[in-house]
Design a protein around this motif. Structure first.
Motif, PDB file in Angstrom:
ATOM      1  N   ARG A  46       0.817  -1.208   0.000  1.00  0.00           N
ATOM      2  CA  ARG A  46       0.000   0.000   0.000  1.00  0.00           C
ATOM      3  C   ARG A  46       0.853   1.262   0.000  1.00  0.00           C
ATOM      4  O   ARG A  46       2.058   1.199   0.205  1.00  0.00           O
ATOM      5  CB  ARG A  46      -0.894  -0.019   1.225  1.00  0.00           C
ATOM      6  CG  ARG A  46      -1.547  -1.361   1.424  1.00  0.00           C
ATOM      7  CD  ARG A  46      -2.051  -1.491   2.801  1.00  0.00           C
ATOM      8  NE  ARG A  46      -3.105  -0.542   3.005  1.00  0.00           N
ATOM      9  CZ  ARG A  46      -4.379  -0.803   2.772  1.00  0.00           C
ATOM     10  NH1 ARG A  46      -4.749  -1.976   2.373  1.00  0.00           N
ATOM     11  NH2 ARG A  46      -5.296   0.107   2.978  1.00  0.00           N
ATOM     12  N   MET A  67      -3.861   4.044   1.315  1.00  0.00           N
ATOM     13  CA  MET A  67      -4.176   3.858  -0.095  1.00  0.00           C
ATOM     14  C   MET A  67      -3.791   2.447  -0.543  1.00  0.00           C
ATOM     15  O   MET A  67      -2.613   2.087  -0.539  1.00  0.00           O
ATOM     16  CB  MET A  67      -3.425   4.888  -0.950  1.00  0.00           C
ATOM     17  CG  MET A  67      -3.920   6.285  -0.710  1.00  0.00           C
ATOM     18  SD  MET A  67      -5.685   6.384  -1.016  1.00  0.00           S
ATOM     19  CE  MET A  67      -6.135   7.669   0.111  1.00  0.00           C
ATOM     20  N   SER A  68      -4.794   1.703  -0.929  1.00  0.00           N
ATOM     21  CA  SER A  68      -4.546   0.322  -1.321  1.00  0.00           C
ATOM     22  C   SER A  68      -4.307   0.268  -2.814  1.00  0.00           C
ATOM     23  O   SER A  68      -4.637   1.203  -3.544  1.00  0.00           O
ATOM     24  CB  SER A  68      -5.767  -0.500  -0.959  1.00  0.00           C
ATOM     25  OG  SER A  68      -6.921   0.239  -1.255  1.00  0.00           O
ATOM     26  N   SER A  69      -3.740  -0.827  -3.300  1.00  0.00           N
ATOM     27  CA  SER A  69      -3.472  -0.868  -4.738  1.00  0.00           C
ATOM     28  C   SER A  69      -3.881  -2.163  -5.424  1.00  0.00           C
ATOM     29  O   SER A  69      -3.449  -2.428  -6.519  1.00  0.00           O
ATOM     30  CB  SER A  69      -2.021  -0.527  -5.019  1.00  0.00           C
ATOM     31  OG  SER A  69      -1.201  -0.952  -3.981  1.00  0.00           O
ATOM     32  N   GLY A  70      -4.702  -2.988  -4.788  1.00  0.00           N
ATOM     33  CA  GLY A  70      -5.238  -4.144  -5.494  1.00  0.00           C
ATOM     34  C   GLY A  70      -4.633  -5.460  -5.062  1.00  0.00           C
ATOM     35  O   GLY A  70      -4.163  -5.602  -3.937  1.00  0.00           O
TER      36      GLY A  70
ATOM     37  N   ARG B  17     -11.542   8.340  -3.661  1.00  0.00           N
ATOM     38  CA  ARG B  17     -10.735   7.485  -2.787  1.00  0.00           C
ATOM     39  C   ARG B  17     -11.573   6.330  -2.244  1.00  0.00           C
ATOM     40  O   ARG B  17     -11.093   5.223  -2.064  1.00  0.00           O
ATOM     41  CB  ARG B  17     -10.173   8.285  -1.611  1.00  0.00           C
ATOM     42  CG  ARG B  17      -9.057   9.280  -1.872  1.00  0.00           C
ATOM     43  CD  ARG B  17      -8.206   9.082  -3.077  1.00  0.00           C
ATOM     44  NE  ARG B  17      -7.572   7.785  -3.204  1.00  0.00           N
ATOM     45  CZ  ARG B  17      -6.768   7.448  -4.200  1.00  0.00           C
ATOM     46  NH1 ARG B  17      -6.490   8.314  -5.152  1.00  0.00           N
ATOM     47  NH2 ARG B  17      -6.249   6.253  -4.262  1.00  0.00           N
ATOM     48  N   MET B  23     -12.848  -0.909  -4.714  1.00  0.00           N
ATOM     49  CA  MET B  23     -12.241  -1.719  -5.776  1.00  0.00           C
ATOM     50  C   MET B  23     -11.169  -2.631  -5.210  1.00  0.00           C
ATOM     51  O   MET B  23     -11.009  -3.771  -5.638  1.00  0.00           O
ATOM     52  CB  MET B  23     -11.650  -0.810  -6.856  1.00  0.00           C
ATOM     53  CG  MET B  23     -12.727  -0.161  -7.700  1.00  0.00           C
ATOM     54  SD  MET B  23     -12.045   0.973  -8.899  1.00  0.00           S
ATOM     55  CE  MET B  23     -11.647  -0.129 -10.240  1.00  0.00           C
ATOM     56  N   ASN B  24     -10.418  -2.131  -4.209  1.00  0.00           N
ATOM     57  CA  ASN B  24      -9.402  -2.972  -3.580  1.00  0.00           C
ATOM     58  C   ASN B  24     -10.055  -4.140  -2.838  1.00  0.00           C
ATOM     59  O   ASN B  24      -9.587  -5.271  -2.907  1.00  0.00           O
ATOM     60  CB  ASN B  24      -8.567  -2.135  -2.613  1.00  0.00           C
ATOM     61  CG  ASN B  24      -7.427  -2.922  -2.033  1.00  0.00           C
ATOM     62  OD1 ASN B  24      -6.612  -3.450  -2.772  1.00  0.00           O
ATOM     63  ND2 ASN B  24      -7.398  -3.043  -0.728  1.00  0.00           N
ATOM     64  N   ALA B  27     -11.032  -6.605  -5.457  1.00  0.00           N
ATOM     65  CA  ALA B  27      -9.885  -7.313  -6.038  1.00  0.00           C
ATOM     66  C   ALA B  27      -9.366  -8.371  -5.074  1.00  0.00           C
ATOM     67  O   ALA B  27      -8.744  -9.340  -5.474  1.00  0.00           O
ATOM     68  CB  ALA B  27      -8.771  -6.324  -6.386  1.00  0.00           C
ATOM     69  N   ASN B  28      -9.640  -8.185  -3.768  1.00  0.00           N
ATOM     70  CA  ASN B  28      -9.121  -9.117  -2.765  1.00  0.00           C
ATOM     71  C   ASN B  28     -10.201 -10.028  -2.198  1.00  0.00           C
ATOM     72  O   ASN B  28     -10.085 -10.524  -1.084  1.00  0.00           O
ATOM     73  CB  ASN B  28      -8.450  -8.343  -1.636  1.00  0.00           C
ATOM     74  CG  ASN B  28      -7.113  -7.800  -2.072  1.00  0.00           C
ATOM     75  OD1 ASN B  28      -6.196  -8.556  -2.340  1.00  0.00           O
ATOM     76  ND2 ASN B  28      -7.018  -6.494  -2.185  1.00  0.00           N
ATOM     77  N   GLU B  37     -11.945  -3.353   4.301  1.00  0.00           N
ATOM     78  CA  GLU B  37     -11.621  -2.022   4.802  1.00  0.00           C
ATOM     79  C   GLU B  37     -12.669  -1.024   4.364  1.00  0.00           C
ATOM     80  O   GLU B  37     -13.328  -1.213   3.351  1.00  0.00           O
ATOM     81  CB  GLU B  37     -10.265  -1.572   4.236  1.00  0.00           C
ATOM     82  CG  GLU B  37      -9.123  -2.429   4.713  1.00  0.00           C
ATOM     83  CD  GLU B  37      -7.870  -2.209   3.902  1.00  0.00           C
ATOM     84  OE1 GLU B  37      -7.885  -1.345   3.000  1.00  0.00           O
ATOM     85  OE2 GLU B  37      -6.885  -2.895   4.169  1.00  0.00           O
ATOM     86  N   PRO B 182      -2.524  -1.282   8.185  1.00  0.00           N
ATOM     87  CA  PRO B 182      -2.239  -2.254   7.125  1.00  0.00           C
ATOM     88  C   PRO B 182      -0.970  -1.883   6.360  1.00  0.00           C
ATOM     89  O   PRO B 182      -0.742  -0.715   6.057  1.00  0.00           O
ATOM     90  CB  PRO B 182      -3.469  -2.167   6.222  1.00  0.00           C
ATOM     91  CG  PRO B 182      -4.137  -0.901   6.565  1.00  0.00           C
ATOM     92  CD  PRO B 182      -3.700  -0.467   7.914  1.00  0.00           C
ATOM     93  N   LEU B 183      -0.144  -2.896   6.070  1.00  0.00           N
ATOM     94  CA  LEU B 183       1.086  -2.671   5.303  1.00  0.00           C
ATOM     95  C   LEU B 183       0.961  -3.239   3.901  1.00  0.00           C
ATOM     96  O   LEU B 183       1.828  -3.048   3.069  1.00  0.00           O
ATOM     97  CB  LEU B 183       2.264  -3.369   5.995  1.00  0.00           C
ATOM     98  CG  LEU B 183       2.640  -2.905   7.392  1.00  0.00           C
ATOM     99  CD1 LEU B 183       3.621  -3.870   8.019  1.00  0.00           C
ATOM    100  CD2 LEU B 183       3.233  -1.521   7.335  1.00  0.00           C
ATOM    101  N   GLY B 184      -0.130  -3.976   3.622  1.00  0.00           N
ATOM    102  CA  GLY B 184      -0.243  -4.738   2.386  1.00  0.00           C
ATOM    103  C   GLY B 184       0.079  -6.182   2.670  1.00  0.00           C
ATOM    104  O   GLY B 184       0.565  -6.514   3.766  1.00  0.00           O
TER     105      GLY B 184
END
Lengths: 259, 253
Positions: A46, A67-70, B17, B23-24, B27-28, B37, B182-184
């Motif tokens: 992110r 901000m997430s990116s998919g 935003r 959309m995220n 996608a997940n 989220e 969250p870090l991804g």
């Protein structure tokens, strides 16, 4: 606006890749010894919101990665669970009930592992598999005076001659340290590209699996499971295309600000 | 008038935003251990409007008219840590946490991450790591080394290789779970968080926790977003028309 279209794209792309994998599994539902492939999804890393001109409240640390990116897919991995053993009319066909592997030597003297072999006697008295590769075994005698029909294989991998019961060899089974690191090289063979430790069965064959003569191992693809997964993946793909459509509409709305 | 333009613009940016966020989530929808989220928005702090007026005596004074807000802004990111569905798999290195708590992983050299994504693998050196190669931490925050792929994990997180205990998963949670960032890769970090041991949590081997995204909810959210976006656009358009009138018609002789 462009970055949010990319989020939807990343989703569609991942589901597309998953569909490829699932189709490959389904196409191989009846391939002997095929192990199903799987691919998992991973959320992308992110970013911070601070630099995007987004209005943020004072309480929100602009370094927070809101901000997430998919999504993306992981690398493929195989599911090495045992497939169903099917009885065949061919008495020379061998399968393993257990987690071990047969070993054969390829033309470069490299060991290849496989779950299904069909044994036969080669011209120079070796025991070879269906592709003519030498099967790795111990206590081996020269077999040139016997014919294929004389061979009898015991559950623990001993090779006997039907008449007289003389033992002419003992199949060696192999167990790799980590099956995920095996590399499929085609025709149901697996290579060991990063030379990990592989244990040999010598002396304790039973703990590596029982040999079944006249059986072959089918693929471990469960058609029902794959189809359900395929439906879910297609719907998810559709949903992501809808989300792109919605983002596109928003862009259009922004473009129409000055009517 | 100009102020109103910026108010409506802030609405459009924030909705954009929010759309990215939805959309995220979509996608997940199949990502293991992913937590849905939501972006929480709030009104920009209100300001007081005052008008300078004149008394009959000629003295001027300020009269308070009232309060007015200038649009919207993102307040925080809300992560819903509700447990996703647990699904059985065939892999030895798949784990799910049934109950509260997180696996601990080494996110980078000096940062520890927390995740509910238990889809692990054994790396070249025999360490248990995530699919992205981040090592999983066991007792005393040391990476878990297993070696072979054949091992058993008990429900309390003890890792047994050939029947001998090798290590144990360290499952922790926080009293301030909403502080997790969250870090991804479904991994979260926390600043100044105090780890709390978990009770009644089971580790299930050969199970994975599915994403807790509810597609229906996200689709509805998406409709709401695009309509709000449109409304904001309309407001800008009508403000534009009002401005046009004041520029081109007011004062025309």
């Amino acid at each position: 606006m462009r970055d949010i279209l990319n989020i939807g794209k990343s989703g569609m792309q991942s589901f597309q890749e998953k569909t490829d994998i699932l189709s490959n599994n389904i196409a191989n539902v009846n391939t002997e010894g095929y192990k199903r492939i799987n691919k998992s999804f991973i959320e992308l890393v992110r970013t911070e919101a601070g630099h995007l001109g987004t209005p943020l409240s004072e309480d929100l640390n602009s370094e927070k990665r809101i901000m997430s990116s998919g999504a993306k897919t992981s690398s493929e991995y195989r599911d090495f669970q045992q497939g169903a053993l099917i009885q065949t009319n061919d008495r020379l066909q061998l399968a393993i009930d257990g987690m071990g592997y047969f070993g054969v030597e390829d033309s470069n003297n490299q060991t290849l592992l496989t779950r299904n072999i069909r044994v036969s006697i080669s011209g120079n008295g070796n025991l070879v598999d269906q592709n003519g590769l030498k099967i790795i075994m111990t206590e081996q005698r020269n077999l040139s005076r016997y014919s294929n029909e004389d061979l009898e294989v015991s559950e623990s991998g001993g090779i006997f001659i039907k008449e007289g019961g003389a033992k002419v060899g003992q199949l060696t089974l192999f167990k790799p340290e980590n099956e995920q690191r095996l590399l499929s090289v085609g025709k149901g063979y697996y290579g060991n590209p990063d030379s990990m430790a592989i244990t040999q069965s010598t002396g304790r064959e039973r703990s590596f699996g029982n040999i079944r003569q006249g059986y072959k191992e089918n693929s471990n693809v469960d058609l029902g499971e794959e189809i359900v997964e395929l439906i879910i993946t297609q719907r998810a793909y559709q949903m992501n295309s809808k989300s792109i459509e919605a983002a596109d509409d928003m862009w259009k709305t922004a473009n129409n600000l000055r009517g | 008038m100009m102020r109103a333009l910026f108010t409506a613009t802030s609405g459009m940016i924030v909705q954009e935003r929010k759309q990215a966020n939805v959309m995220n989530n979509l996608a997940n929808v199949q990502t293991v251990g992913f937590k849905v989220e939501d972006l929480i928005t709030k009104e920009v702090q209100q300001s007081t409007l005052q008008n300078r007026e004149r008394l009959e005596t000629g003295e001027s004074y300020m009269r308070e008219i009232g309060k007015i807000g200038f649009g919207t802004q993102i307040d925080k990111l809300f992560v819903d840590f509700e447990q996703g569905m647990l699904e059985e798999t065939h892999r030895n290195t798949d784990f799910a946490i049934d109950g509260e708590g997180f696996f601990k992983i080494q996110w980078n050299e000096n940062e520890i991450g927390y995740t509910r994504n238990g889809e692990f693998q054994v790396d070249l050196n025999g360490y248990l790591c995530t699919l992205e190669g981040k090592r999983v931490l066991g007792r005393e925050d040391q990476p878990i080394r297993i070696g072979s792929n054949e091992f058993v994990v008990e429900e309390d997180g003890r890792i047994l290789v050939d029947g001998i205990q090798r290590n144990q998963f360290q499952i922790v949670t926080f009293d301030t779970i909403e502080e997790l960032n969250p870090l991804g890769q479904s991994v979260y970090s926390i600043e100044n968080g105090i780890e709390v041991d978990v009770n009644n949590t089971k580790i299930l081997q050969k199970h994975l926790e599915k994403s807790n995204v509810n597609p229906l909810e996200e689709m509805v959210k998406m409709i709401e977003i695009s309509r709000t976006y449109e409304s904001n656009q309309r407001i800008i358009q009508s403000l534009d028309r009002v401005l046009e009138k004041s520029v081109n018609q007011v004062g025309r002789v």
